[in-house]
Design a protein around this motif. Structure first.
Motif, PDB file in Angstrom:
ATOM      1  N   ASN A  64       1.004  -1.061   0.132  1.00 49.19           N
ATOM      2  CA  ASN A  64       0.019  -0.032  -0.141  1.00 49.19           C
ATOM      3  C   ASN A  64       0.769   1.215   0.072  1.00 49.19           C
ATOM      4  N   ARG A  69      -2.807   1.227  -3.460  1.00 55.19           N
ATOM      5  CA  ARG A  69      -3.896   0.587  -2.691  1.00 55.19           C
ATOM      6  C   ARG A  69      -4.324  -0.652  -3.421  1.00 55.19           C
ATOM      7  N   ASP A  70      -4.344  -0.620  -4.854  1.00 58.12           N
ATOM      8  CA  ASP A  70      -4.858  -1.640  -5.754  1.00 58.12           C
ATOM      9  C   ASP A  70      -3.878  -2.909  -5.465  1.00 58.12           C
ATOM     10  N   ARG A  73      -4.585  -4.520  -2.258  1.00 60.12           N
ATOM     11  CA  ARG A  73      -5.896  -5.233  -2.250  1.00 60.12           C
ATOM     12  C   ARG A  73      -5.960  -6.644  -2.570  1.00 60.12           C
ATOM     13  N   ASP A  76      -6.353  -8.751   0.467  1.00 57.67           N
ATOM     14  CA  ASP A  76      -7.325  -8.683   1.191  1.00 57.67           C
ATOM     15  C   ASP A  76      -8.134 -10.220   1.349  1.00 57.67           C
ATOM     16  N   TRP A  77      -8.289 -10.741   0.058  1.00 58.26           N
ATOM     17  CA  TRP A  77      -8.650 -11.879   0.221  1.00 58.26           C
ATOM     18  C   TRP A  77      -7.860 -13.207   1.031  1.00 58.26           C
ATOM     19  N   GLY A  80      -8.901 -12.728   4.314  1.00 52.65           N
ATOM     20  CA  GLY A  80     -10.309 -13.081   4.543  1.00 52.65           C
ATOM     21  C   GLY A  80     -10.244 -14.513   4.544  1.00 52.65           C
ATOM     22  N   VAL A  81      -9.447 -15.410   3.899  1.00 54.14           N
ATOM     23  CA  VAL A  81      -9.292 -16.895   3.979  1.00 54.14           C
ATOM     24  C   VAL A  81      -8.689 -17.295   5.386  1.00 54.14           C
ATOM     25  N   ASP A  84     -11.453 -16.855   7.892  1.00 52.82           N
ATOM     26  CA  ASP A  84     -12.500 -17.658   7.550  1.00 52.82           C
ATOM     27  C   ASP A  84     -12.812 -18.677   8.704  1.00 52.82           C
ATOM     28  N   PHE A 117     -10.853 -25.509  -7.169  1.00 61.37           N
ATOM     29  CA  PHE A 117     -10.474 -24.710  -8.036  1.00 61.37           C
ATOM     30  C   PHE A 117      -9.999 -25.165  -9.280  1.00 61.37           C
ATOM     31  N   ASP A 122     -14.301 -20.853 -14.951  1.00 57.73           N
ATOM     32  CA  ASP A 122     -13.811 -19.613 -15.113  1.00 57.73           C
ATOM     33  C   ASP A 122     -12.224 -19.302 -15.056  1.00 57.73           C
ATOM     34  N   LEU A 124     -10.179 -17.032 -14.414  1.00 60.97           N
ATOM     35  CA  LEU A 124      -9.938 -15.994 -13.566  1.00 60.97           C
ATOM     36  C   LEU A 124      -9.690 -16.560 -12.264  1.00 60.97           C
ATOM     37  N   LEU A 125     -10.970 -17.676 -11.996  1.00 58.40           N
ATOM     38  CA  LEU A 125     -11.077 -18.318 -10.889  1.00 58.40           C
ATOM     39  C   LEU A 125     -10.075 -19.283 -10.687  1.00 58.40           C
ATOM     40  N   ARG A 128      -6.744 -18.585  -8.965  1.00 57.92           N
ATOM     41  CA  ARG A 128      -7.005 -18.406  -7.531  1.00 57.92           C
ATOM     42  C   ARG A 128      -6.024 -19.546  -6.857  1.00 57.92           C
ATOM     43  N   VAL A 132      -4.310 -19.747  -3.069  1.00 61.25           N
ATOM     44  CA  VAL A 132      -4.663 -20.939  -2.200  1.00 61.25           C
ATOM     45  C   VAL A 132      -3.163 -21.510  -1.592  1.00 61.25           C
TER      46      VAL A 132
ATOM     47  N   MET B  14     -14.903 -10.646  -0.887  1.00 58.71           N
ATOM     48  CA  MET B  14     -14.843  -9.932   0.389  1.00 58.71           C
ATOM     49  C   MET B  14     -15.669  -8.873   0.862  1.00 58.71           C
ATOM     50  N   ALA B  44     -14.855 -16.718   3.287  1.00 56.95           N
ATOM     51  CA  ALA B  44     -14.249 -16.155   1.966  1.00 56.95           C
ATOM     52  C   ALA B  44     -13.858 -17.262   1.114  1.00 56.95           C
ATOM     53  N   MET B  45     -13.397 -18.542   1.644  1.00 59.12           N
ATOM     54  CA  MET B  45     -12.945 -19.525   0.844  1.00 59.12           C
ATOM     55  C   MET B  45     -14.342 -20.207  -0.026  1.00 59.12           C
ATOM     56  N   GLU B  51     -18.052 -19.985  -7.501  1.00 58.15           N
ATOM     57  CA  GLU B  51     -17.895 -19.927  -8.842  1.00 58.15           C
ATOM     58  C   GLU B  51     -19.010 -19.061  -9.522  1.00 58.15           C
ATOM     59  N   THR B  53     -19.887 -16.518 -11.578  1.00 60.95           N
ATOM     60  CA  THR B  53     -19.549 -15.697 -12.549  1.00 60.95           C
ATOM     61  C   THR B  53     -20.699 -14.642 -12.971  1.00 60.95           C
ATOM     62  N   ASP B  91      -5.075   6.121  -2.805  1.00 63.44           N
ATOM     63  CA  ASP B  91      -4.568   7.116  -1.755  1.00 63.44           C
ATOM     64  C   ASP B  91      -3.145   7.052  -1.659  1.00 63.44           C
TER      65      ASP B  91
END
Lengths: 580, 91
Positions: A64, A69-70, A73, A76-77, A80-81, A84, A117, A122, A124-125, A128, A132, B14, B44-45, B51, B53, B91
């Motif tokens: 950051n 920030r991008d 980010r 973030d996930w 989150g995991v 979880d 996964f 998809d 993009l997924l 992931r 993981v 998220m 989150a997992m 999936e 989409t 920022d």
């Protein structure tokens, strides 16, 4: 009872309890824990989650602040995991109800998710999976903790079983009570293997998945002499090996007596045996095994210290220590053979796609002249102290050799201007490790003071085999007819030109090739100290005409298999009692 | 229905999980389009494994004291495309 065949690094027999070093980036085997250890494993998990979350947050904050920030980010996930509750519960249930180790539980749950996964459509997924895996490794690193530390505090000798060891971990073994090592990975000539060899205790590598087959505390037999490891032996096997371990001790004692005998063939030809060292203190170990000096000092191992790159003065001290340890014998220092390793790869802007053909060895030194000059200054300052020789690794063209030699003279002039005495006549030689140098050996002989054949790299470049890649390392063999012919031609040209020629690759220390090497005319061999007694024993049993006859015959075969079988038969005839 | 182009990838997941976690109800989400099992909306997992989409129809369920408002808020979030798709000032 579980028997596996691998590659021996140092011969010998050891019996003991297994200690397992697990790796975060390798499959964590299924292991159960005792009822009273469950609490401890759960606490370990708690701490691992806490540290992992803190680690990701720290990384995100850094991103950051530095990249915006991008970029931050993305993590973030990950947080989150790691937070979880469902995932945490799944892992904890495995530990508390199924009584598996915390590390296995983490790995099991995360691998299940990775499979989910993998089945997605998809793209993009599917990507992931990488995230993981990243989260899994982070959690595992914190769950496993620093096991190297545990090694230093061992109270009883153990057999160390691991998927792989880093060179740094291997270098630290000498200070531990580890009695022998068994590794899944590792080609016979990797840095780790070289260090294991200089460590001198029995070791077998290339055991594919052995580390996942044994548990801590299992009885393990390392029979490095026959390239075997045995887990949980039955009673007869254990008894047999207890006897063998005792006999091996006797054989070693017999070989120790070799140290004081000359390395002379039975018809009176004197052979010079030198030792290869990675650290200066090994010089005296070599001298004790009967080495006439140091044939190859691999100075790049100075970088394997936790403190990082050595200063000129630190190098000077190391070189002096090696010269003093060699007890008046010749010491051949090879300048840094860096590159294609962790040190340079971490410092390069972009990882090289093909580091073995990249910026390594003398090329690296010539592009990092300040570092190279520091080393040359340190070597030259030590040059008056004993019989010192200097050589450059991986020379592939005459221009390269001339440029390196010029740099030596530059450093000499600088030192003389500063009023520091140097040995102006220090012999300057080359390592012969590339096919191009072998083809141009005649031209090189006009400019070098000596040649030292480095078979490890020469074979890998000649046969186009990455010696560290387990999938192709079976194609890496000194017995290949092309290798034998190149060696014969190089030695012949050097002898005719009156340039001293030695051989310092692992091949020099393998008794299988000793007779052949003498037969093509080599009179100087350099090897790991542990190999000297056996090679010397063999030398004392043969005559030069006999070696010439065997070499001629070995050169007449078409395939490496015929060569290996023939040389093995001939060596066994000479040493019927020793395992070859 | 999932409105945003990239579907429930890392950031939307998220946003969803954060909102679901504020709720005191048990939240379940099922992907009707893919005929998948219902998963925990606070995980989150699992939300990633849904999936989900673009164009997938989700069934969001909640059980608890604030069930109604939780489902409404989450459904609105999904249908608005999470708003996170639009670039935010850095920022």
């Amino acid at each position: 009872m579980d028997i596996l065949r691998g590659i021996a690094v140092t011969p010998g027999v050891a019996i003991g309890e297994a200690m397992i070093l697990e790796a975060a980036d390798y499959r964590i085997p299924y292991r159960t824990v005792a009822d009273d250890e469950v609490e401890e494993e759960l606490a370990r998990l708690d701490a691992a989650f806490e540290k992992s979350i803190a680690g990701v947050i720290e990384q995100a904050e850094w991103l950051n602040a530095n990249l915006g920030r991008d970029a931050a980010r993305v993590f973030d996930w990950h947080v989150g995991v790691l937070k979880d509750p469902q995932l945490r519960k799944n892992i904890e249930t495995l530990v508390s109800e199924h009584k598996v180790s915390a590390a296995h539980a983490v790995s099991d749950v995360m691998r299940n998710y990775q499979r989910r996964f993998m089945q997605m459509t998809d793209p993009l997924l599917v990507e992931r999976i990488r995230d993981v895996q990243d989260i899994e490794r982070r959690l595992l690193r914190h769950t496993l903790g620093d096991q190297t530390e545990d090694l230093a505090h061992l109270k009883e000798p153990v057999i160390l079983v691991a998927h792989d060891l880093t060179p740094t971990q291997t270098a630290q073994l000498a200070a531990t009570k580890v009695a022998a090592v068994a590794l899944d990975s590792g080609a016979a000539t990797s840095h780790t293997a070289i260090l294991l060899r200089s460590w001198g205790r029995p070791g077998v590598i290339g055991l594919s998945d052995f580390s996942t087959r044994v548990s801590a505390g299992d009885t393990v037999i390392i029979d490095a002499t026959n390239q075997l490891v045995i887990a949980n032996p039955n009673r007869e096997t254990l008894q047999e090996y207890e006897g063998r371990a005792a006999r091996f001790g006797e054989l070693e004692h017999e070989l120790d007596e070799m140290a004081s005998l000359p390395a002379t063939t039975c018809d009176g030809e004197e052979i010079q045996l030198f030792c290869n060292v990675e650290f200066p203190h090994e010089a005296s170990i070599g001298a004790a095994k009967g080495a006439a000096g140091i044939g190859l000092y691999r100075t790049e191992f100075l970088f394997l210290r936790p403190e990082g790159a050595p200063s000129e003065d630190e190098q000077y001290e190391a070189y002096c220590e090696a010269i003093d340890g060699a007890n008046g014998g010749t010491v051949t220092i090879r300048t840094f053979d860096l590159g294609a390793d962790k040190y340079t790869q971490q410092r390069s802007y972009e990882q090289e796609r093909n580091p073995m053909l990249g910026l390594r060895s003398i090329r690296y030194s010539l592009q990092n002249l300040d570092m190279f000059k520091d080393q040359l200054r340190a070597i030259l300052r030590a040059s008056g102290r004993g019989q010192l020789r200097l050589m450059f690794p991986l020379i592939s063209s005459l221009m390269e050799f001339r440029q390196a030699k010029m740099t030596v003279y530059d450093a000499m002039e600088d030192l003389e201007e500063e009023g520091i005495a140097v040995a102006r006549d220090i012999p300057i030689g080359m390592m012969l490790e590339t096919p191009s140098a072998a083809i141009q050996i005649k031209e090189f002989c006009r400019e070098v003071n000596f040649v030292s054949i480095g078979t490890n790299d020469l074979i890998q470049y000649l046969l186009a085999v990455d010696r560290g890649n387990e999938r192709v390392s079976q194609f890496y063999t000194p017995s290949h007819p092309a290798v034998l012919r190149v060696l014969r031609d190089v030695v012949k040209t050097c002898t005719r030109s009156g340039v001293s020629c030695s051989l310092c690759g692992e091949m020099a220390g393998q008794p299988l090739y000793t007779v052949f090497l003498l037969g093509i005319g080599l009179r100087e061999l350099s090897m790991a100290p542990a190999n000297i007694p056996e090679v010397k024993k063999l030398i004392r049993l043969v005559s030069i005409p006999q070696t010439q006859r065997i070499a001629r015959r070995a050169l007449s075969f078409d395939t490496e298999r015929q060569v290996t079988n023939y040389l093995r038969d001939e060596t066994r005839k000479l040493l019927p009692d020793d395992p070859i | 229905m999932v409105a945003n182009k990239q579907g429930l990838h890392a950031r939307p997941v998220m946003a969803f999980v954060d909102r679901a976690s504020q709720s005191r109800s048990r939240v379940t989400v099922a992907n009707i389009t893919r005929k998948g099992e219902a998963v925990d909306g606070k995980s989150a997992m699992q939300m990633m494994i849904l999936e989900a989409t673009q164009g997938c129809v989700l069934r969001i369920g909640a059980k608890g004291v604030d069930a109604r408002e939780t489902v409404d808020a989450l459904a609105a979030l999904v249908e608005a495309g999470f708003k996170t798709d639009s670039p935010q000032p850095s920022d």
